[in-house]
Design an enzyme around this catalytic site. Structure first.
Site, short mmCIF file in Angstrom:
data_model
loop_
_atom_site.label_atom_id
_atom_site.label_comp_id
_atom_site.label_asym_id
_atom_site.label_seq_id
_atom_site.Cartn_x
_atom_site.Cartn_y
_atom_site.Cartn_z
CE LYS A 35 9.35 84.43 -45.31
NZ LYS A 35 8.33 85.59 -45.65
CB SER A 110 8.94 87.98 -42.82
OG SER A 110 8.15 87.52 -43.78
CB SER A 134 7.64 89.52 -46.53
OG SER A 134 7.13 90.09 -45.28
#
Length: 396
Positions: A35, A110, A134
């Site tokens: 990420k 996210s 998330s």
């Protein structure tokens, strides 16, 4: 809109840089997606906003280094919701990632690109993070395993902060065997934990599923979990308001998010996307004294939940209210789902205790996960309980 590297819009289109990894190890030859809030040596850290990226990172975050040293092969950096402050996986600056398990629905965020990469078999392991859900929400939406780790158990060095007292490291995989191997690298053994012997449920949480179909599927999942573990769940006596906990979470998160990014946001027009802009604006209105008061409420809730679970209790609950929202849903529908989901997700966030979501259910043709929330530092125990449950599900 920024270009993406793959058809699933999972990986950022960045110049390739060599990233060293060990030739041998428990994760040898497994592809690792990361990420884009984690530092990776030689790459900028963009955090989901084209104006945020600085120069190339001089070193990788320790959690990334640990996986590389265990033999994982860096596959690329993945899309994130803007400044990691969203739950749907829709970033105004990038094309939406594709949920291979339900292409007409969002991936969740996210950690959107990481979930998309694993669900679409573009990587074997994908690092994400979980502040408000998330890891857990995208895992449920995309039919994956996902653990929100005990807060503070894995160092957050080299990772963009959103709300430091809530932020945690997490990861995705398609199978529980891989998940456990990563856990052994990042977590190590649990300390002083007994084998869970009590299953608990909370009616106020079970009531947050969306409707009759979700309720029926959730109870079917819960029955399977109980059969697999050989336990009967007992109703938990929890004197806590779901709404009050939700607002405590929102205020703490909003206050800390503004402390983390307010100065940068205020320095110029950062072209923040819808939803993200409003959430930061809300955070800017929260006073230190109000945040301190909410922190006292959190501490009291944590004590009560710790007493309830002791060292051998597990709380079983829906991960999210149902299947992922449809991509073409209205902003009002997305926000209503988000607020309902956070009432489930905030229990782990406020307590700091670990929660794993297990891909057992389907509603409306899309994945729907069930969760186990355990005492502090019971992370590996939860992973192994998930393995037992998934093995039972395969044989059912």
């Amino acid at each position: 809109m920024q270009p993406m590297r793959d058809e699933l819009n999972a990986f950022l289109d960045l110049p390739d840089r060599p990233v060293k990894s060990a030739e041998f190890g428990p994760l040898a030859d497994m592809l690792l997606a990361v990420k884009d809030i984690y530092d990776v040596k030689g790459y900028p850290t963009g955090c989901g906003n084209p104006m945020k990226a600085g120069g190339e990172s001089l070193r990788s975050a320790p959690s990334v280094e640990s996986l590389l040293n265990a033999g994982a092969l860096f596959a690329g950096k993945t899309q994130t919701d803007e400044l990691a402050f969203s739950l749907m996986g829709l970033n105004a600056h990038f094309p939406p990632p594709i949920n291979s398990a339900a292409p007409d629905r969002v991936t969740g965020g996210s950690s959107s690109g990481s979930a998309a990469a694993i669900a679409g078999a573009l990587a074997d392991i994908a690092l994400g993070s979980d502040t408000g859900g998330s890891i857990r929400a995208p895992a449920s939406f995309c039919g994956l395993v996902g653990l929100r780790t005990t807060q503070g158990r894995i160092p957050l060095d080299g990772i963009m902060p959103l709300s430091p007292s809530l932020d945690t490291v997490g990861w995705f995989s398609r199978d529980i065997g891989t998940y456990e191997k990563v856990g052994e690298v990042l977590l190590g053994p649990d300390k002083g934990q007994k084998i869970p012997q009590r299953l608990l449920f909370a009616e106020v949480l079970d009531a947050l599923v969306l409707g009759p179909e979700e309720e029926a599927e959730y109870h079917a999942m819960r029955n399977l979990v109980c059969e697999a573990l050989g336990m009967k769940p007992d109703a938990a006596k929890i004197n806590a308001s779901v709404d009050e906990l939700y607002w405590s979470f929102r205020r703490i998160q909003g206050f800390e998010a503004w402390q983390s990014h307010g100065e940068w946001i205020s320095g110029a027009d950062r072209n923040l996307g819808p939803g993200v802009k409003e959430r930061f604006e809300y955070g800017s209105t929260i006073k230190s004294a109000d945040a301190a008061e909410e922190t006292k409420k959190r501490d009291l809730f944590r004590e009560k939940l710790a007493d309830l679970l002791a060292d051998d209790g597990i709380l079983i609950l829906p991960t999210v209210p149902g299947a992922a929202p449809l991509k073409d849903g209205s902003s009002d529908e997305m926000q209503a789902y988000r607020e309902r989901a956070l009432r489930l997700l905030c229990w782990s966030g406020l307590s700091g205790f670990p929660q794993i979501t297990i891909p057992l259910g389907m509603v409306q043709g899309a994945p729907f996960g069930i969760s186990l929330l355990g005492p502090k530092d019971s992370d590996m125990a939860l992973i192994r309980l998930a393995a037992t449950i998934l093995d039972r599900a395969e044989k059912a």
